[in-house]
Design a protein around this motif. Structure first.
Motif, PDB file in Angstrom:
ATOM      1  N   PRO A  20     -24.941   5.361   1.461  1.00 13.72           N
ATOM      2  CA  PRO A  20     -24.384   4.229   2.205  1.00 13.72           C
ATOM      3  C   PRO A  20     -23.381   3.470   1.346  1.00 13.72           C
ATOM      4  O   PRO A  20     -23.457   3.504   0.106  1.00 13.72           O
ATOM      5  N   PRO A  21     -22.425   2.782   1.967  1.00 14.41           N
ATOM      6  CA  PRO A  21     -21.459   2.007   1.174  1.00 14.41           C
ATOM      7  C   PRO A  21     -22.122   0.837   0.473  1.00 14.41           C
ATOM      8  O   PRO A  21     -23.173   0.338   0.910  1.00 14.41           O
ATOM      9  N   ILE A  22     -21.518   0.416  -0.610  1.00 12.47           N
ATOM     10  CA  ILE A  22     -21.957  -0.795  -1.309  1.00 12.47           C
ATOM     11  C   ILE A  22     -21.324  -1.988  -0.601  1.00 12.47           C
ATOM     12  O   ILE A  22     -20.102  -2.092  -0.530  1.00 12.47           O
ATOM     13  N   ARG A  23     -22.144  -2.860  -0.079  1.00  8.32           N
ATOM     14  CA  ARG A  23     -21.670  -4.002   0.700  1.00  8.32           C
ATOM     15  C   ARG A  23     -21.344  -5.160  -0.247  1.00  8.32           C
ATOM     16  O   ARG A  23     -22.194  -5.602  -1.022  1.00  8.32           O
ATOM     17  N   VAL A  24     -20.118  -5.652  -0.166  1.00  5.32           N
ATOM     18  CA  VAL A  24     -19.622  -6.644  -1.129  1.00  5.32           C
ATOM     19  C   VAL A  24     -19.186  -7.922  -0.417  1.00  5.32           C
ATOM     20  O   VAL A  24     -18.485  -7.878   0.598  1.00  5.32           O
ATOM     21  N   LEU A  25     -19.624  -9.043  -0.959  1.00  5.17           N
ATOM     22  CA  LEU A  25     -19.113 -10.352  -0.545  1.00  5.17           C
ATOM     23  C   LEU A  25     -18.186 -10.858  -1.641  1.00  5.17           C
ATOM     24  O   LEU A  25     -18.526 -10.782  -2.831  1.00  5.17           O
ATOM     25  N   LEU A  26     -17.024 -11.354  -1.272  1.00  6.24           N
ATOM     26  CA  LEU A  26     -16.029 -11.858  -2.216  1.00  6.24           C
ATOM     27  C   LEU A  26     -15.903 -13.370  -2.067  1.00  6.24           C
ATOM     28  O   LEU A  26     -15.803 -13.883  -0.946  1.00  6.24           O
ATOM     29  N   ALA A  27     -15.910 -14.083  -3.193  1.00  8.15           N
ATOM     30  CA  ALA A  27     -15.781 -15.542  -3.154  1.00  8.15           C
ATOM     31  C   ALA A  27     -14.805 -16.006  -4.234  1.00  8.15           C
ATOM     32  O   ALA A  27     -15.091 -15.908  -5.425  1.00  8.15           O
ATOM     33  N   ASP A  28     -13.649 -16.504  -3.798  1.00  4.50           N
ATOM     34  CA  ASP A  28     -12.619 -17.030  -4.710  1.00  4.50           C
ATOM     35  C   ASP A  28     -11.805 -18.056  -3.950  1.00  4.50           C
ATOM     36  O   ASP A  28     -11.481 -17.844  -2.777  1.00  4.50           O
ATOM     37  N   ASP A  29     -11.480 -19.173  -4.591  1.00  2.00           N
ATOM     38  CA  ASP A  29     -10.797 -20.256  -3.875  1.00  2.00           C
ATOM     39  C   ASP A  29      -9.275 -20.202  -3.993  1.00  2.00           C
ATOM     40  O   ASP A  29      -8.588 -21.099  -3.502  1.00  2.00           O
ATOM     41  N   HIS A  30      -8.740 -19.159  -4.620  1.00  2.00           N
ATOM     42  CA  HIS A  30      -7.293 -19.010  -4.703  1.00  2.00           C
ATOM     43  C   HIS A  30      -6.843 -17.960  -3.687  1.00  2.00           C
ATOM     44  O   HIS A  30      -7.173 -16.774  -3.838  1.00  2.00           O
ATOM     45  N   PRO A  31      -6.105 -18.354  -2.650  1.00  2.00           N
ATOM     46  CA  PRO A  31      -5.762 -17.416  -1.579  1.00  2.00           C
ATOM     47  C   PRO A  31      -5.066 -16.141  -2.055  1.00  2.00           C
ATOM     48  O   PRO A  31      -5.377 -15.048  -1.571  1.00  2.00           O
ATOM     49  N   LEU A  32      -4.112 -16.258  -2.995  1.00  2.00           N
ATOM     50  CA  LEU A  32      -3.407 -15.064  -3.452  1.00  2.00           C
ATOM     51  C   LEU A  32      -4.336 -14.125  -4.212  1.00  2.00           C
ATOM     52  O   LEU A  32      -4.273 -12.894  -4.038  1.00  2.00           O
ATOM     53  N   VAL A  33      -5.181 -14.696  -5.059  1.00  2.00           N
ATOM     54  CA  VAL A  33      -6.140 -13.872  -5.799  1.00  2.00           C
ATOM     55  C   VAL A  33      -7.101 -13.199  -4.833  1.00  2.00           C
ATOM     56  O   VAL A  33      -7.383 -11.996  -4.938  1.00  2.00           O
ATOM     57  N   ARG A  34      -7.594 -13.982  -3.881  1.00  2.00           N
ATOM     58  CA  ARG A  34      -8.547 -13.437  -2.919  1.00  2.00           C
ATOM     59  C   ARG A  34      -7.923 -12.313  -2.095  1.00  2.00           C
ATOM     60  O   ARG A  34      -8.560 -11.282  -1.838  1.00  2.00           O
ATOM     61  N   ALA A  35      -6.675 -12.495  -1.689  1.00  2.00           N
ATOM     62  CA  ALA A  35      -5.999 -11.464  -0.896  1.00  2.00           C
ATOM     63  C   ALA A  35      -5.846 -10.174  -1.702  1.00  2.00           C
ATOM     64  O   ALA A  35      -6.046  -9.068  -1.178  1.00  2.00           O
ATOM     65  N   GLY A  36      -5.501 -10.300  -2.972  1.00  2.00           N
ATOM     66  CA  GLY A  36      -5.356  -9.114  -3.815  1.00  2.00           C
ATOM     67  C   GLY A  36      -6.672  -8.395  -4.021  1.00  2.00           C
ATOM     68  O   GLY A  36      -6.733  -7.157  -3.967  1.00  2.00           O
ATOM     69  N   LEU A  37      -7.739  -9.165  -4.234  1.00  2.00           N
ATOM     70  CA  LEU A  37      -9.052  -8.559  -4.418  1.00  2.00           C
ATOM     71  C   LEU A  37      -9.551  -7.909  -3.131  1.00  2.00           C
ATOM     72  O   LEU A  37     -10.171  -6.846  -3.157  1.00  2.00           O
ATOM     73  N   GLN A  38      -9.281  -8.558  -2.008  1.00  2.00           N
ATOM     74  CA  GLN A  38      -9.646  -7.970  -0.721  1.00  2.00           C
ATOM     75  C   GLN A  38      -8.998  -6.601  -0.546  1.00  2.00           C
ATOM     76  O   GLN A  38      -9.647  -5.635  -0.135  1.00  2.00           O
ATOM     77  N   ALA A  39      -7.701  -6.529  -0.853  1.00  2.00           N
ATOM     78  CA  ALA A  39      -6.973  -5.265  -0.710  1.00  2.00           C
ATOM     79  C   ALA A  39      -7.566  -4.192  -1.621  1.00  2.00           C
ATOM     80  O   ALA A  39      -7.719  -3.029  -1.214  1.00  2.00           O
ATOM     81  N   LEU A  40      -7.907  -4.574  -2.847  1.00  2.00           N
ATOM     82  CA  LEU A  40      -8.491  -3.620  -3.792  1.00  2.00           C
ATOM     83  C   LEU A  40      -9.836  -3.110  -3.291  1.00  2.00           C
ATOM     84  O   LEU A  40     -10.092  -1.897  -3.294  1.00  2.00           O
ATOM     85  N   LEU A  41     -10.689  -4.015  -2.851  1.00  2.00           N
ATOM     86  CA  LEU A  41     -12.029  -3.626  -2.395  1.00  2.00           C
ATOM     87  C   LEU A  41     -11.958  -2.756  -1.149  1.00  2.00           C
ATOM     88  O   LEU A  41     -12.676  -1.760  -1.028  1.00  2.00           O
ATOM     89  N   CYS A  42     -11.089  -3.130  -0.216  1.00  2.00           N
ATOM     90  CA  CYS A  42     -10.981  -2.377   1.039  1.00  2.00           C
ATOM     91  C   CYS A  42     -10.401  -0.981   0.820  1.00  2.00           C
ATOM     92  O   CYS A  42     -10.644  -0.070   1.616  1.00  2.00           O
ATOM     93  N   ALA A  43      -9.638  -0.809  -0.256  1.00  2.00           N
ATOM     94  CA  ALA A  43      -9.017   0.488  -0.536  1.00  2.00           C
ATOM     95  C   ALA A  43      -9.911   1.407  -1.366  1.00  2.00           C
ATOM     96  O   ALA A  43      -9.548   2.561  -1.607  1.00  2.00           O
ATOM     97  N   THR A  44     -11.067   0.895  -1.804  1.00  2.00           N
ATOM     98  CA  THR A  44     -11.940   1.673  -2.678  1.00  2.00           C
ATOM     99  C   THR A  44     -13.030   2.378  -1.873  1.00  2.00           C
ATOM    100  O   THR A  44     -13.789   1.710  -1.162  1.00  2.00           O
ATOM    101  N   PRO A  45     -13.098   3.706  -1.956  1.00  2.00           N
ATOM    102  CA  PRO A  45     -14.149   4.430  -1.231  1.00  2.00           C
ATOM    103  C   PRO A  45     -15.539   3.951  -1.639  1.00  2.00           C
ATOM    104  O   PRO A  45     -15.773   3.559  -2.788  1.00  2.00           O
ATOM    105  N   ARG A  46     -16.441   3.952  -0.678  1.00  2.00           N
ATOM    106  CA  ARG A  46     -17.843   3.576  -0.853  1.00  2.00           C
ATOM    107  C   ARG A  46     -18.055   2.084  -1.069  1.00  2.00           C
ATOM    108  O   ARG A  46     -19.157   1.652  -1.385  1.00  2.00           O
ATOM    109  N   LEU A  47     -17.020   1.275  -0.887  1.00  2.00           N
ATOM    110  CA  LEU A  47     -17.194  -0.170  -0.882  1.00  2.00           C
ATOM    111  C   LEU A  47     -16.892  -0.703   0.509  1.00  2.00           C
ATOM    112  O   LEU A  47     -15.947  -0.266   1.162  1.00  2.00           O
ATOM    113  N   GLU A  48     -17.698  -1.650   0.956  1.00  2.00           N
ATOM    114  CA  GLU A  48     -17.490  -2.281   2.253  1.00  2.00           C
ATOM    115  C   GLU A  48     -17.448  -3.797   2.060  1.00  2.00           C
ATOM    116  O   GLU A  48     -18.435  -4.394   1.625  1.00  2.00           O
TER     117      GLU A  48
END
Length: 220
Positions: free
Chosen positions: A9-37
């Motif tokens: 099963p995928p590893i389910r990840v919650l992301l928490a960061d208060d900087h919108p640009l940083v958060r957007a970049g991390l979101q893109a990285l996590l969503c592009a990584t296989p086996r991460l949700e």
């Protein structure tokens, strides 16, 4: 006919960061990584705690300076709730303050990654903590105060998995042997070995063995 191995099963990840640009970049990285949700992306410690309780992700990637409290408060809240004690909190920080680094390493999080680290460091850390290990990046370990904790206290802080790996290293087992006996990936063993060296202030297997004998992990 041989049955195919089931897909993990995928590893389910919650992301928490208060900087919108940083958060957007991390979101893109996590969503592009296989086996991460990516199950949630939030911008405050209150939202992070609420999301952890409601969604019970496998890993919460949390900015250490996340307001109104901080990432360690999120880790403490997760550990205190009976439904979320299995959630692993992985901290992110750009700090170079040795006191801050020490708090992150010893404060109850499963790991910490410096924001100057390459992106693969975060992915490696997520997989390591999701499998029950810890992961503190080299950038942070290099900034840590020397001798900030005694080896005895550091041993008390080891997770059960770290204790199992510690004993096997001290018994002379190679990484592949440890991985086989514990049914974990050899990369996870390497991460445990690195973290044990850092936590216990040892520089080689001989020092680990001596420490293990002194503290009763193995007999002389």
């Amino acid at each position: 006919m041989t049955k195919p191995y089931p897909t993990p099963p995928p590893i389910r990840v919650l992301l928490a960061d208060d900087h919108p640009l940083v958060r957007a970049g991390l979101q893109a990285l996590l969503c592009a990584t296989p086996r991460l949700e990516l199950v949630a992306s939030v911008s405050s410690s209150d939202e992070a705690i609420r999301g952890i309780i409601e969604l019970t992700p496998d890993v919460a990637v949390v900015d250490y300076m996340l307001g109104p409290e901080n990432g360690l408060a999120v880790a403490a809240a997760a550990g205190a709730h009976p439904l979320t004690q299995r959630v692993k909190v992985l901290l992110l920080s750009g700090s170079t303050d040795a006191n801050v680094i020490e708090r992150m390493i010893t404060g109850g999080a499963a790991g910490a990654v410096h924001k100057s680290s390459p992106t693969h460091e975060l992915i490696t850390a997520i997989f390591a903590v999701a499998q029950g290990g810890t992961h503190f990046c080299n950038e942070m370990l290099a900034l840590r105060k020397p001798d900030a904790r005694s080896q005895a206290a550091a041993i008390e802080s080891l997770t059960q998995r770290e204790r199992e790996v510690f004993a096997r290293i001290a018994q002379g087992h190679a990484n592949d042997s440890i991985a086989h006996s514990l049914n974990i990936h050899h990369d996870t063993v390497r991460t445990h070995r690195k973290n044990l060296m850092a936590k216990l202030n040892c520089h080689n297997a001989a020092q680990l063995t001596s420490l293990a004998i002194r503290h009763g992990f193995i007999s002389a």
